[in-house]
Scaffold this active site. Structure first.
Site, PDB file in Angstrom:
ATOM      1  N   ASP A   1      -3.696  24.267  19.439  1.00 36.02           N
ATOM      2  CA  ASP A   1      -3.810  25.430  20.305  1.00 36.02           C
ATOM      3  C   ASP A   1      -2.650  25.364  21.271  1.00 36.02           C
ATOM      4  OD1 ASP A   1      -6.464  25.164  19.289  1.00 36.02           O
ATOM      5  OD2 ASP A   1      -7.504  24.517  21.084  1.00 36.02           O
TER       6      ASP A   1
ATOM      7  N   ASP B   1     -18.462  31.620  16.962  1.00 33.57           N
ATOM      8  CA  ASP B   1     -18.570  30.442  17.631  1.00 33.57           C
ATOM      9  C   ASP B   1     -20.199  30.545  18.118  1.00 33.57           C
ATOM     10  OD1 ASP B   1     -15.867  29.993  17.653  1.00 33.57           O
ATOM     11  OD2 ASP B   1     -15.446  31.323  19.401  1.00 33.57           O
TER      12      ASP B   1
END
Length: 244
Positions: free
Chosen positions: A7, A129
Site C-alpha cells: 500500500d 470488500d
C-alpha cells in the site's frame, strides 16, 4: 497463487488497520526495491494499492507506479480510487497488467460490465470488500464507510455474465488485524465458483494461515502486513503454496 501486496501513501509503503488512515504504519522501505525483491523471491504477481489515488484520483501516484512496473520483472496489478474508464486506460497504458476496480463497479454495475467487455476479463480485477451481517456477506463501498445493498454472491453472479475471471475479496473485519483469514467465506466461494480466481485478502498472519487457505481450495491470496512485519518470508510461504 500468493500475491505480495504494498500500500502506498505519498511514495511510502504503509499498512492500515481496517482501512483507517488514522491507523497507519509506515515502513522505511523503497517501493521499487521492494517489488524487485518480491520478484526475485518468486512472486508471479504483485498487488499495489494507491491510497493517495483512493482518496483523490487527481493525486494518483502514476509516476511511481510506472517506475515500479518498468523496474520489476514480474507483472503488477494495481487499484485505489478507480472511478472512470480513463483511470483504467491510464494504468494499462503504463504497463500495469491488471486494474483493480471496486466501488465504481458496485455502484454502477453496467460500468463494471463495460470494463470487462472492453478491456477483457484478464485486465480487470473486481475488488469486493465485505462485512458479514447476520451471516450474510454484504459489499461495502466508499472506502468501507458505507455498506451497499448488494450481496457478495448476487454481484458475482451478475459479473460472471461478462466472464469475470479475477475477484479480490476482503473481509473488512480481518484486514490488517493479523488474526487469521475468514476461512469459511473463502471455502464457500471456492465451492460456489470453482473456475473463478478468488483472491483472499485480510488477516493472513502465519504460515498456518497460508496452509489453511490452500487446503480449503482458495485459488489465490494476498500477503501484506505479514510479509512487511517479518511474520514469515515470501519464500517460506511459496514453499507451502507454489505459484502455478
Amino acid at each position: 497463487m500468493l500475491i505480495p501486496a504494498l500500500d502506498l501513501i505519498d511514495g511510502q509503503i504503509v499498512r492500515l488497520k481496517q482501512g483507517d488512515f488514522n491507523e497507519k504504519t509506515v515502513f522505511n522501505l523503497d517501493p521499487i526495491a521492494k517489488v524487485q525483491e518480491y520478484a526475485q523471491d518468486g512472486a508471479a504477481l504483485i498487488h499495489i494499492v494507491d491510497l493517495d489515488g483512493a482518496k483523490d484520483p487527481k493525486k494518483r501516484q502514476l509516476q511511481l507506479i510506472s517506475q515500479m512496473v518498468k523496474n520489476c520483472s514480474c507483472p503488477i496489478q494495481t487499484g485505489g480510487g478507480i472511478r472512470t474508464y480513463e483511470d483504467v486506460q491510464s494504468l494499462l497504458d503504463i504497463g500495469v497488467k491488471r486494474v483493480v476496480v471496486g466501488s465504481a463497479a458496485v455502484k454502477d454495475v453496467a460500468f463494471g460490465h463495460k470494463l470487462l467487455n472492453d478491456f477483457g476479463p484478464d485486465a480487470i480485477c473486481l475488488a469486493l470488500d465485505v462485512r458479514i451481517i447476520d451471516s450474510m456477506a454484504q459489499v461495502a463501498i466508499h472506502g468501507w464507510l458505507e455498506t451497499s445493498q448488494n450481496s457478495l454472491y448476487d454481484l458475482l453472479d451478475d459479473f460472471m455474465k461478462s466472464n469475470l475471471q479475477h475477484v479480490l475479496v476482503t473481509d473488512i473485519s480481518k484486514d490488517g488485524m493479523m488474526q487469521g483469514a475468514n476461512n469459511s467465506l473463502y471455502a464457500d466461494l471456492a465451492q460456489r465458483y470453482p473456475k473463478l480466481d478468488v483472491i483472499a485478502s485480510g488477516g493472513i498472519s502465519s504460515l498456518q494461515d497460508v496452509k489453511d487457505l490452500k487446503a480449503l481450495g482458495a485459488s489465490s491470496a494476498v500477503l501484506g502486513r505479514s510479509l512487511l512485519s517479518g511474520a514469515f518470508t515470501l519464500k517460506e510461504a511459496l514453499n507451502l503454496w507454489p505459484n502455478d
